[in-house]
Scaffold this motif. Structure first.
Motif, mmCIF file in Angstrom:
data_model
loop_
_atom_site.group_PDB
_atom_site.id
_atom_site.type_symbol
_atom_site.label_atom_id
_atom_site.label_comp_id
_atom_site.label_asym_id
_atom_site.label_seq_id
_atom_site.Cartn_x
_atom_site.Cartn_y
_atom_site.Cartn_z
ATOM 1 N N GLU A 1 0.842 -1.196 0.000
ATOM 2 C CA GLU A 1 0.000 0.000 0.000
ATOM 3 C C GLU A 1 0.878 1.247 0.000
ATOM 4 N N PRO A 2 0.522 2.294 -0.739
ATOM 5 C CA PRO A 2 -0.697 2.471 -1.546
ATOM 6 C C PRO A 2 -0.567 1.982 -2.988
ATOM 7 N N ASN A 3 0.546 1.352 -3.323
ATOM 8 C CA ASN A 3 0.761 0.872 -4.699
ATOM 9 C C ASN A 3 0.186 -0.533 -4.839
ATOM 10 N N ILE A 4 -1.125 -0.605 -4.866
ATOM 11 C CA ILE A 4 -1.812 -1.885 -4.755
ATOM 12 C C ILE A 4 -1.870 -2.622 -6.093
ATOM 13 N N ASN A 5 -2.233 -3.889 -6.030
ATOM 14 C CA ASN A 5 -2.339 -4.765 -7.191
ATOM 15 C C ASN A 5 -3.559 -4.362 -8.022
ATOM 16 N N THR A 6 -3.329 -3.730 -9.154
ATOM 17 C CA THR A 6 -4.438 -3.192 -9.951
ATOM 18 C C THR A 6 -5.262 -4.290 -10.624
ATOM 19 N N LYS A 7 -4.645 -5.454 -10.883
ATOM 20 C CA LYS A 7 -5.419 -6.561 -11.455
ATOM 21 C C LYS A 7 -6.443 -7.068 -10.444
ATOM 22 N N LEU A 8 -6.000 -7.233 -9.210
ATOM 23 C CA LEU A 8 -6.934 -7.638 -8.167
ATOM 24 C C LEU A 8 -7.990 -6.569 -7.932
ATOM 25 N N GLN A 9 -7.558 -5.322 -7.946
ATOM 26 C CA GLN A 9 -8.494 -4.223 -7.727
ATOM 27 C C GLN A 9 -9.602 -4.231 -8.777
ATOM 28 N N SER A 10 -9.231 -4.370 -10.019
ATOM 29 C CA SER A 10 -10.209 -4.269 -11.105
ATOM 30 C C SER A 10 -11.180 -5.440 -11.127
ATOM 31 N N SER A 11 -10.754 -6.594 -10.615
ATOM 32 C CA SER A 11 -11.621 -7.772 -10.639
ATOM 33 C C SER A 11 -12.411 -7.971 -9.349
ATOM 34 N N ALA A 12 -12.117 -7.173 -8.326
ATOM 35 C CA ALA A 12 -12.742 -7.380 -7.015
ATOM 36 C C ALA A 12 -14.189 -6.898 -7.005
ATOM 37 N N TYR A 13 -14.987 -7.560 -6.184
ATOM 38 C CA TYR A 13 -16.357 -7.103 -5.940
ATOM 39 C C TYR A 13 -16.317 -5.773 -5.199
ATOM 40 N N TRP A 14 -15.563 -5.728 -4.109
ATOM 41 C CA TRP A 14 -15.218 -4.473 -3.429
ATOM 42 C C TRP A 14 -13.703 -4.393 -3.315
ATOM 43 N N ALA A 15 -13.133 -3.258 -3.699
ATOM 44 C CA ALA A 15 -11.716 -2.967 -3.479
ATOM 45 C C ALA A 15 -11.653 -1.615 -2.785
ATOM 46 N N THR A 16 -11.278 -1.620 -1.513
ATOM 47 C CA THR A 16 -11.308 -0.393 -0.720
ATOM 48 C C THR A 16 -9.921 -0.128 -0.118
ATOM 49 N N PRO A 17 -9.659 1.136 0.267
ATOM 50 C CA PRO A 17 -8.291 1.544 0.646
ATOM 51 C C PRO A 17 -7.962 1.414 2.142
ATOM 52 N N HIS A 18 -8.083 0.188 2.661
ATOM 53 C CA HIS A 18 -7.715 -0.087 4.055
ATOM 54 C C HIS A 18 -8.498 0.820 5.007
ATOM 55 N N ILE A 19 -9.824 0.788 4.847
ATOM 56 C CA ILE A 19 -10.687 1.659 5.653
ATOM 57 C C ILE A 19 -11.743 0.870 6.433
ATOM 58 N N ALA A 20 -11.675 -0.452 6.407
ATOM 59 C CA ALA A 20 -12.708 -1.238 7.083
ATOM 60 C C ALA A 20 -12.864 -0.820 8.544
ATOM 61 N N GLY A 21 -11.764 -0.483 9.183
ATOM 62 C CA GLY A 21 -11.808 -0.105 10.594
ATOM 63 C C GLY A 21 -11.904 1.379 10.854
ATOM 64 N N HIS A 22 -12.236 2.168 9.831
ATOM 65 C CA HIS A 22 -12.148 3.623 9.946
ATOM 66 C C HIS A 22 -13.443 4.314 10.391
ATOM 67 N N SER A 23 -14.242 3.667 11.204
ATOM 68 C CA SER A 23 -15.421 4.357 11.721
ATOM 69 C C SER A 23 -14.995 5.449 12.701
ATOM 70 N N ILE A 24 -15.869 6.424 12.893
ATOM 71 C CA ILE A 24 -15.614 7.466 13.896
ATOM 72 C C ILE A 24 -15.455 6.822 15.270
ATOM 73 N N ASP A 25 -16.288 5.828 15.572
ATOM 74 C CA ASP A 25 -16.226 5.152 16.867
ATOM 75 C C ASP A 25 -14.851 4.526 17.081
ATOM 76 N N ALA A 26 -14.322 3.872 16.032
ATOM 77 C CA ALA A 26 -13.027 3.208 16.146
ATOM 78 C C ALA A 26 -11.904 4.220 16.316
ATOM 79 N N LYS A 27 -11.964 5.306 15.561
ATOM 80 C CA LYS A 27 -10.926 6.331 15.675
ATOM 81 C C LYS A 27 -10.950 6.976 17.058
ATOM 82 N N PHE A 28 -12.159 7.250 17.551
ATOM 83 C CA PHE A 28 -12.267 7.788 18.900
ATOM 84 C C PHE A 28 -11.698 6.809 19.915
ATOM 85 N N MET A 29 -12.085 5.547 19.797
ATOM 86 C CA MET A 29 -11.631 4.555 20.778
ATOM 87 C C MET A 29 -10.115 4.390 20.740
ATOM 88 N N GLY A 30 -9.526 4.475 19.537
ATOM 89 C CA GLY A 30 -8.075 4.412 19.438
ATOM 90 C C GLY A 30 -7.413 5.531 20.214
#
Length: 348
Positions: free
Chosen positions: A232-261
């Motif tokens: 990251e951030p130079n991700i595999n573009t072949k995987l990205q283009s074929s993925a159902y969802w390809a997101t930028p390492h944000i699964a844990g980025h809720s406001i609640d999680a950031k606050f708790m951190g």
């Protein structure tokens, strides 16, 4: 006292100002020169904390407001009597919600019933345990793989890796490790990738490197959901283009999680400095409760937050880091009143 804080740390001004002077930089810009007169260092995941960064500085306390530890040389900190604290578990619920959102959208788009599917959860720690609970609430059969826990607790509630990989949906929640009794680097690799079939759904919200991406891009699956990548951030573009969802390492980025951190590090810094605890900080997140009247799981979750927008945001991968640093506000399910009974409560 002087604090250097990654400027992406949530609420740094409100939470840490009472400890002294605050200086902020982006995580990648924090270097040894910037730390020479600092006593406290508070980072996220983009700062490599090691001898090269800290040698010759005054830093005596390092706090990491994220769940992962791959950016921290814990041995060096211990050897040099530098106190280290982390926020492991702070984003566990956010990641579990991301995975359930992905699965619910897949069920809608591929027209399958959740109760007919098996979910192999590889790594049953902070995230995996919460995901297991939520999945069972939705009628999904879970297959749990966690060798370290199995060694302690026995085999009764666990399956071997091959069994978990043979599930309809396989999701990874292990730390990235290269040594020890159970290394996870290329945990899904040349020795077992044949267990992934064209009917498999594969999800990685753990760490890049747990799955061999060179093999993954060549393997036909029903769908891939990828939030964590190698290089990251130079991700595999072949995987990205074929993925159902390809997101930028944000699964844990809720406001609640950031606050708790931030809050977890705040409490530990209070103890380190023997400073009294400010109870008002516990209530910094208090959004208005929003009512959602949709009748289905995927419609309800998409109205709470549509991860499809995150996929679109990095179609141009040059925006990967900028989007992560400027991520939209996303609140966890407990802040919403919904007609559909979503599994927002946890058994943890």
């Amino acid at each position: 006292m002087k604090l250097m804080i990654d400027d992406a740390v949530w609420g740094f001004k409100e939470i840490f100002s009472d400890f002294g002077e605050i200086v902020t930089l982006s995580g990648r810009q924090i270097n040894r020169q910037s730390l020479l007169d600092c006593d406290i260092l508070i980072v996220r995941s983009r700062t490599k904390v090691d001898k090269e960064l800290l040698e010759g500085t005054k830093v005596q306390f390092v706090g990491s407001t994220v769940a992962g530890l791959n950016h921290i040389d814990e041995a060096y900190l211990h050897e040099n009597n530098i106190t280290f604290v982390s926020a492991q578990g702070c984003n566990a619920n956010a990641v579990a919600e991301y995975v359930i959102s992905a699965i619910s959208n897949l069920a809608n788009d591929y027209n399958f019933d959740l109760s007919d599917k098996t979910l192999g959860i590889i790594g049953v720690g902070n995230v995996g345990s919460r995901l297991d609970f939520k999945a069972k609430q939705l009628g999904i059969t879970t297959l749990l793989n966690d060798p370290p826990r199995q060694e302690i607790e026995g085999k009764e509630n666990f399956v071997d890796l091959n069994t978990a990989l043979s599930a309809d949906i396989v999701t990874f929640h292990s730390p990235l490790t290269f040594s020890g009794s159970h290394p996870t680097y290329n945990l899904l690799g040349s020795h077992n990738f044949e267990l992934i079939t064209q009917d498999s759904i594969v999800i990685n919200t753990a760490r890049g490197g747990i799955i061999d991406e060179d093999l993954w891009e060549k393997t036909k699956t029903k769908a891939n959901v990828i939030d964590c990548w190698e290089n990251e951030p130079n991700i595999n573009t072949k995987l990205q283009s074929s993925a159902y969802w390809a997101t930028p390492h944000i699964a844990g980025h809720s406001i609640d999680a950031k606050f708790m951190g931030s809050f977890m590090i705040y409490r530990k810094l209070c103890k380190f400095t023997k400073k009294s605890f400010n109870k008002e900080i516990e209530h910094l997140i208090n959004p208005e409760v929003i009512t959602i009247n949709e009748n289905t799981l995927h419609e309800t979750l998409n109205l709470i937050y549509s991860f499809v927008d995150d996929v679109k945001a990095i179609e141009d991968i040059s925006k990967f880091e900028h989007y992560r640093r400027n991520y939209p506000d996303r609140y966890e399910w407990s802040h919403f009143q919904t007609q559909f009974d979503i599994p927002y409560k946890n058994n943890i």
